[in-house]
Design an enzyme around this catalytic site. Structure first.
Site, mmCIF file in Angstrom:
data_model
loop_
_atom_site.group_PDB
_atom_site.id
_atom_site.type_symbol
_atom_site.label_atom_id
_atom_site.label_comp_id
_atom_site.label_asym_id
_atom_site.label_seq_id
_atom_site.Cartn_x
_atom_site.Cartn_y
_atom_site.Cartn_z
ATOM 1 N N ASN A 386 0.814 -1.211 0.000
ATOM 2 C CA ASN A 386 0.000 0.000 0.000
ATOM 3 C C ASN A 386 0.853 1.269 0.000
ATOM 4 O O ASN A 386 0.948 1.972 -1.000
ATOM 5 C CB ASN A 386 -0.944 -0.013 1.211
ATOM 6 C CG ASN A 386 -2.128 0.895 0.999
ATOM 7 O OD1 ASN A 386 -2.105 1.786 0.152
ATOM 8 N ND2 ASN A 386 -3.184 0.681 1.766
ATOM 9 N N ASP A 387 1.509 1.539 1.105
ATOM 10 C CA ASP A 387 2.247 2.805 1.230
ATOM 11 C C ASP A 387 3.396 2.912 0.228
ATOM 12 O O ASP A 387 3.704 4.007 -0.246
ATOM 13 C CB ASP A 387 2.800 2.940 2.649
ATOM 14 C CG ASP A 387 1.690 2.979 3.694
ATOM 15 O OD1 ASP A 387 0.615 3.518 3.374
ATOM 16 O OD2 ASP A 387 1.899 2.463 4.799
#
Length: 460
Positions: A386-387
């Site tokens: 995600n990040d």
């Protein structure tokens, strides 16, 4: 049985050489197993020789400690999932700091080594050991989601940290001139423990891998200081090696995340930034897909890049991913893996998981190598990363992760994101990648989704 100090020193030297050779072996996947064995052999030599030291007058407590520690270690090794390894590493760092603190405290109250060097070493072991102990437990609590993973703090926190650090140094200086004051000793211990908490509390989840590496370095430095307290050269050497290698790793990770090493050392990480509503990013823009549709995309692809993240670890999907890659390669598709330096929650997390599934190390490409190739990639499959794929790090100057180098998966012709939901990553931010025109969301468990894609490919 006891042996002379000369033989002990020679054995410690052999152990130190084995440690260095072991670390050298760990620098390459092909020699990593041998490196582990050499380092383990070095530790065995150091432990056996230490047990033969003339100062040891009773083995009962040592044997009891070995039994208790051994049982706990075996249980942890069997029970802890790979997904929880970052938390376990944080705990082990904390135990290392706590052990160094305990050794220094015991020597202080025993009255051993009351000279200037001994007192300074004791103070350093107490200061760094206590910081490592409490800081590591805060990191554990954040990773285990026992407390909020977002940065936490209060006005004046930096000044409070400075006061605690300066106060600790003054306390050590006082003990040098006035050794034997238990009040000052405990004041130093409490100040260091609070400092450890305050240094880690403002660290956000996205930066936690850097903090774990730094705390690992701290635990080594504390052990080295404890070695000076006890006059044990093996402990000094091993602690120095851990401290130095941990600091080098921290510096590498800071570079990978565009963070300042100075800021990490003093607990100053990314600013919080404005709160972003997920609906503003996702509303009306998310396109969901199915395993069958993804399989159809892959049937016509010539190049596929798999981007593993914490979601892969959570789902234990590494073997399923390997099978999908084998199926694609059997159809003539080029498959590579994009590895971000902090993918997962600690350095090397993805490498270990994929190695477990016997994925060739040659197929794992680091960020600098893989990023220029995304524009020539037909399909990028993102598994819970995600990040490290969030374009806000590249485009949004107000974002707390702005400046962190990311994998530019959004440059691929089609991006398939396998994820249970649209929930935020550890940084607590929505990911505009999910709403891009070339992105398809395949909602579900990572392992199940990959198995379904592979099955659809084989049926097609």
């Amino acid at each position: 049985m006891q042996i002379s100090q000369n033989w002990i020193d020679i054995a410690y030297l052999i152990a130190a050489v084995l440690f260095v050779l072991g670390i050298k072996g760990l620098t390459k996947p092909k020699t990593a197993v041998r490196g582990n064995m050499l380092a383990g052999a070095g530790m065995a030599v150091a432990c056996v020789v230490t047990l033969l030291h003339r100062d040891i007058v009773s083995y009962e407590v040592i044997i009891a400690g070995i039994l208790v520690g051994g049982i706990i270690g075996v249980l942890l090794a069997k029970k802890v999932q790979m997904t929880a390894m970052p938390q376990l590493v944080a705990l082990l760092n904390g135990f290392g700091g706590g052990a160094s603190f305990s050794v220094a405290a015991a020597e202080f109250f025993r009255g051993g080594h009351p000279d200037t060097v001994g007192i300074i070493a004791t103070g350093a072991a107490v200061l760094i050991g206590a910081v490592t102990f409490t800081g590591s437990f805060v990191a554990f609590a954040k990773l285990q989601e026992l407390i909020d993973g977002k940065p936490m703090g209060f006005p004046g926190m930096k000044a409070a940290n400075a006061v605690l650090l300066l106060g600790s140094i003054v306390a050590i200086a006082y003990l040098v001139s006035n050794p034997g004051s238990p009040t000052v000793f405990w004041g130093l211990a409490i100040a260091a423990a609070v400092l450890g908490i305050l240094l880690v509390m403002p660290i956000g989840g996205a930066d936690m891998p850097v903090v774990i590496a730094l705390l690992n370095s701290y635990s080594g430095v504390a052990a080295s200081a404890a070695g000076f307290v006890m006059g044990n050269s093996a402990l000094i050497i091993t602690g120095s090696l851990v401290g130095a290698s941990g600091l080098i790793l921290t510096q590498i990770m800071c570079k990978a995340m565009n963070r300042s090493l100075t800021n990490v050392l003093f607990g100053v990480m990314a600013e919080g930034g404005e709160t972003i509503d997920q609906d503003e990013v996702y509303a009306g823009k998310i396109k969901s897909t199915s395993a069958e549709e993804v399989a159809m995309l892959l049937e016509t692809a010539q190049r596929v890049v798999i981007v593993p993240g914490f979601g892969l670890a959570m789902a234990q999907a590494q073997h399923a991913v390997r099978e999908l890659a084998d199926t694609l390669e059997a159809n003539g598709v080029e498959v590579e893996y994009a590895i971000h330096p902090v993918a997962g929650r600690m350095p090397g997390h993805m490498n270990v998981l994929l190695a477990e599934a016997e994925v060739s190390y040659d197929k794992l490409k680091d960020m600098d190598t893989i990023n220029p190739t995304f524009e020539q990639t037909d399909v990028a499959i993102v598994l819970g990363a995600n990040d490290v794929t969030n374009p806000m790090a590249r485009e949004d100057k107000g974002s707390p992760i702005y400046g962190m180098p990311i994998l530019n998966v959004d440059k691929a012709k089609t991006v398939v994101v396998v994820k249970r939901s649209l929930s935020a990553g550890f940084a607590g931010l929505p990911n505009p990648l999910f709403a891009k025109d070339n992105t398809l969301m395949l909602f579900g468990d990572g392992k199940g989704a990959v198995v379904d894609i592979t099955a659809a490919l084989k049926e097609g």
